[in-house]
Write an enzyme that holds these catalytic residues in place. Structure first.
Site, mmCIF file in Angstrom:
data_model
loop_
_atom_site.group_PDB
_atom_site.id
_atom_site.type_symbol
_atom_site.label_atom_id
_atom_site.label_comp_id
_atom_site.label_asym_id
_atom_site.label_seq_id
_atom_site.Cartn_x
_atom_site.Cartn_y
_atom_site.Cartn_z
ATOM 1 C CD GLN A 243 -2.802 2.703 6.912
ATOM 2 O OE1 GLN A 243 -3.363 3.050 7.950
ATOM 3 N NE2 GLN A 243 -3.461 2.596 5.777
ATOM 4 C CG ASN B 202 -2.006 11.477 2.882
ATOM 5 O OD1 ASN B 202 -1.518 10.581 2.193
ATOM 6 N ND2 ASN B 202 -1.614 11.691 4.121
ATOM 7 C CE LYS B 203 -4.805 5.598 4.687
ATOM 8 N NZ LYS B 203 -5.843 4.774 3.981
ATOM 9 N NE ARG C 113 0.270 1.366 3.372
ATOM 10 C CZ ARG C 113 1.224 2.241 3.615
ATOM 11 N NH1 ARG C 113 2.485 1.859 3.716
ATOM 12 N NH2 ARG C 113 0.980 3.525 3.759
ATOM 13 N N GLY C 114 0.288 2.417 -0.100
ATOM 14 C CA GLY C 114 1.072 3.636 -0.261
ATOM 15 C C GLY C 114 1.172 3.936 -1.751
ATOM 16 C CB ALA C 115 0.347 6.994 -3.681
ATOM 17 N NE ARG D 41 -6.188 0.807 -1.590
ATOM 18 C CZ ARG D 41 -5.510 1.337 -0.558
ATOM 19 N NH1 ARG D 41 -4.216 1.097 -0.436
ATOM 20 N NH2 ARG D 41 -6.120 2.110 0.323
ATOM 21 C CG ASP E 140 -3.031 8.093 -1.232
ATOM 22 O OD1 ASP E 140 -2.885 8.551 -0.085
ATOM 23 O OD2 ASP E 140 -2.735 6.928 -1.555
#
Ligand code: MRU
Length: 354
Positions: free
Chosen positions: A195, A246-247, A45-47, A88, A236
């Site tokens: 995370q 973002n998150k 995960r993570g862009a 995603r 993201d």
């Protein structure tokens, strides 16, 4: 060094981020469908890491293909890209990576099928290496923004685990520490997927970087107590006007930072800037399984049947963002101009060159 993902003889290997920090185990994918699953299930995960994973998944699908002509291979490539593109929706790096692999195919489509496959495999590996170099460049630009000493707050994980290595926001922190700054990282736990506490704390501790985990509802109090000198997060997707997806929870932190006169920085590669999306209202926000909110490690923490919201991301309006660190330099408001200039600057080393 943490190997978030790597191309191997058999396929693509990922560190399983759903198991950290208690278990350090690896998942080997031998088909593109398996790569799509690990992206969807957040094993990776993570862009930026999602982007490189997508490229490697496409390379793997093409490598496994029995196609003997460019036309046949093209039809398979379209299908593979379609499957991977549905994993995603928010991180634009996924679509950027798919486009880059498609462009590579177009550039080599006159070659025999075997050579096309090889060129796509090499392209995915190049994207992996470039991502690390991009993060290092971001670190060099962003280090100057970090305080000489004291607390820096981050949200989610924008580190080595969210990229091919080194990290975006955590890359800037790492570079600042390499430059001699005495930074203590405050890591928001980052409910519901954790995370911050599971991944950011794990990778920073591995590097011996002073880290304190706080639950998400503590950041305002920490700021008020003067413990936070700056905030830095990843992204993201960044819209043309500088709105940042973002998150979930990033927006809250940005508003709190403004109230306390603390600079709020975003670190992201040019591939995260989406000039085709004018502002944050048009960024698709992924909705995830309610069980991520109602359960922790399989144990219920809310009554069965309760209503749940679980947006994975939020949008921080550009007015809260002090500066955006990219591999080509630092963008400042007005972002509609500074981002366009940075993204269009063909003279600069680029993450989009093929
Ligand atoms: O849902 P995730 O874990 O993929 O979300 C990750 C984030 O929001 C990161 O901050 C972002 O992708 C930047 S990573 C360098």
């Amino acid at each position: 060094m943490i190997q978030t993902l790597e191309w191997t003889e058999r396929g693509v290997r990922f560190i399983d981020q759903t198991k950290l920090p208690t278990e350090e185990v690896y998942v080997d994918c031998t088909t593109y469908q398996e790569v799509a699953d690990v992206i969807r299930n957040m094993v990776v995960r993570g862009a930026p890491a999602i982007g490189v994973a997508a490229a490697m998944g496409i390379a793997l699908g093409v490598k496994n293909s029995k196609a003997e002509s460019a036309g046949e291979l093209r039809r398979e490539l379209d299908h593979i890209c379609d499957v991977i593109g549905k994993t995603r929706p928010t991180a634009v790096n996924l679509f950027w990576a798919i486009r880059r692999m498609q462009q590579k195919f177009e550039a080599v489509r006159m070659l025999p099928a075997q050579q096309i496959k090889q060129a796509l495999i090499e392209e995915a590996q190049r994207m992996h290496a470039e991502d690390i170099a991009i993060n290092r460049a971001m670190g060099r630009h962003g280090s100057a923004l970090m305080p000489a000493s004291g607390g820096v707050l981050t949200h989610c994980n924008a580190g080595a685990l969210a990229t091919a290595g080194y990290g975006t926001a955590l890359g800037v922190i790492r570079a600042a520490i390499e430059d001699g700054k005495k930074i203590h990282v405050y890591a928001d736990e980052t409910r519901p997927f954790l995370q911050g506490s599971r991944l950011t704390a794990w990778e920073l501790m591995k590097d011996g970087i002073a880290t304190t985990v706080i639950s998400d509802n503590m950041s305002g109090a920490m700021m008020r107590q003067g413990k936070i000198g700056a905030v830095i997060v990843g992204a993201d997707r960044i819209a043309a006007n500088g709105d940042v997806a973002n998150k979930i929870g990033t927006y809250t932190v940005a508003v709190l930072a403004k109230e306390h006169n603390i600079p709020f920085y975003v670190a992201a590669p040019i591939s995260t800037i989406d000039l085709a999306t004018p502002d944050g209202s048009e960024i698709p926000i992924e909705q995830r399984n309610p069980a991520e909110v109602t359960h922790i490690a399989g144990k219920a923490i809310a009554p069965e049947g309760v209503g749940v919201e679980n947006p994975a991301f939020d949008v921080t309006p550009a007015k809260y963002v002090t500066a955006i660190v990219t591999e080509r330099g630092i963008a400042r408001p007005p972002y509609d101009q500074s981002l366009a200039t940075l993204a269009d600057d063909a003279s600069q080393p680029t993450s989009t060159a093929s």
